[in-house]
Design an enzyme around this catalytic site. Sequence first.
Site, PDB file in Angstrom:
ATOM      1  CD  GLU A  50       9.381  12.290 -15.415  1.00 23.21           C
ATOM      2  OE1 GLU A  50       8.466  13.070 -15.710  1.00 23.21           O
ATOM      3  OE2 GLU A  50      10.505  12.673 -15.042  1.00 23.21           O
TER       4      GLU A  50
ATOM      5  CG  HIS B 240      -1.716  -1.213   1.424  1.00 21.64           C
ATOM      6  ND1 HIS B 240      -2.969  -1.427   0.929  1.00 21.64           N
ATOM      7  CD2 HIS B 240      -1.371  -2.368   2.059  1.00 21.64           C
ATOM      8  CE1 HIS B 240      -3.393  -2.649   1.258  1.00 21.64           C
ATOM      9  NE2 HIS B 240      -2.434  -3.244   1.938  1.00 21.64           N
TER      10      HIS B 240
ATOM     11  CB  SER C 138      13.734  22.272 -14.730  1.00 23.47           C
ATOM     12  OG  SER C 138      12.927  23.424 -14.832  1.00 23.47           O
TER      13      SER C 138
ATOM     14  CE  LYS D 202      11.952  19.275 -10.897  1.00 22.95           C
ATOM     15  NZ  LYS D 202      10.868  19.946 -11.621  1.00 22.95           N
TER      16      LYS D 202
END
Length: 472
Positions: free
Chosen positions: A300, A166, A287, A293
Amino acid sequence: MASKGQGPEGSNPMWGGRFSQQPEEIMEAFNASISFDQRLAPQDIRGSIAHARMLGAVGILSKADAGALVQGLEQIRSEIEAGTFEYKTALEDIHLNIEARLIELVGDAGARLHTARSRNDQVATDIRLWTRDKIAALVGTIRTLQSALLTTAQTHQSAVMPGFTHMQTAQPILYAHYCLAYVEMLDRDAGRLNDASARLNECPLGAAALAGTPYAIDREMTSAALGFAKPMNNSLDAVSARDFVQEVLAAAAICATHLSRLAEELVVFSSAPFGFFALSDGFSTGSSIMPQKRNPDAAELVRGKSGRIIAAFTAVSVMLKGLPLAYSKDMQEDKEQTFDALDQLEACLRVLAPAIESMTVNEVAMGKAASARFITATDLADWLVRALDVPFRQAHHITGALVAKAEAQDKDLSELSLAEMQHIDPRITGAVFEVLSVEASVAARRSFGGTAGPRVAEQIAHWRALNARPAR
Ligand code: ARG
């Protein structure tokens, strides 16, 4: 824009005999598959050479014609490899483009190639050959990814991380155990692809349009020449069947699902609150606005591409489900889906292996997270069962009470005193503290398939030995 067909009276040279008009330009462009099925050229040529040799061997064509055909097809192969072959939309697809060029090159002999054959058995043969080759490449990339996972597992063989259920901290596990979970999934993926390859390995060639052919062809010969196990039994099935496409796309969808779960964990575990992994510079991007970043784009994209790979199975299945036997043009739609899905899957596999091999694994951060409060609560319950013969359900309850007590005092379980523990259950002894460390918890899980060091080492050795073997 597409050039129009130029047969007799301006109709299509390959099938225009009964037509008095050319197709509309918009129809020609709509109908043509050459923009994407040119990819099947090597398979189409292989199939045609096998067919021509067979026609010569059984005497349907003269030896001279068969020889001219093989030579002409080999020249076309060179032209395609050299990039000088001119693909024409007016000639619709790869089959007609190659045949038309063959007629240009070897005249009447070229015009005899299509004896005892149809584009229906031809295209079915081509896609089977292409898919078989692609599966071999995919399985190779799966083995490479497994090997990358084994390498990082071995490099950090004693590192501990939290295991989750979970997405809540559950029990400590070895990082190597975590890596091996994906090695197992990938092995089943390779197994599914290999199964699909074995099942599709029957030859449709010679089924002709749908009913077989009156010529005395030798289907065993073409089947063997193309490396198939046998000719397909039923001509109608041979030209209609695309379940092999569904099967490989289903296998690809499942593999993409696994890669997407792995990618998701790379994203989550490389985020600052976790900090378990850091993808290398080579597999991250910056970024354009936030200078600090470091984005896990490789992971992804793997996660994102799973969408179109899974969708390809649906697209082909929906395309097929209402089709009467045998061939319908709808089936031309199988190719872009198959090419794209399997190309994308291969790209995902190819990028993940070096991304994982080059990523930094932060053993300290993982270890810290693995020492989260109450992570060894199950070990306490298990100790009550083993040391005091308490039934597990009661042990679970007692441990829950101990967790509540510790939580109320802002302590971990091991920070409770023996007296505090005995307040909950007087049978508890000082020996309980031995099972409450993360190391003890991991080491205790010695059951087959468990996370204890020796079990994991056995699995690494097992997979290393398998992975060192030639393609399977
Ligand atoms: N381009 C077609 C396809 O990809 C080849 C088969 C055409 N057969 C036919 N009877 N029109 O499906």
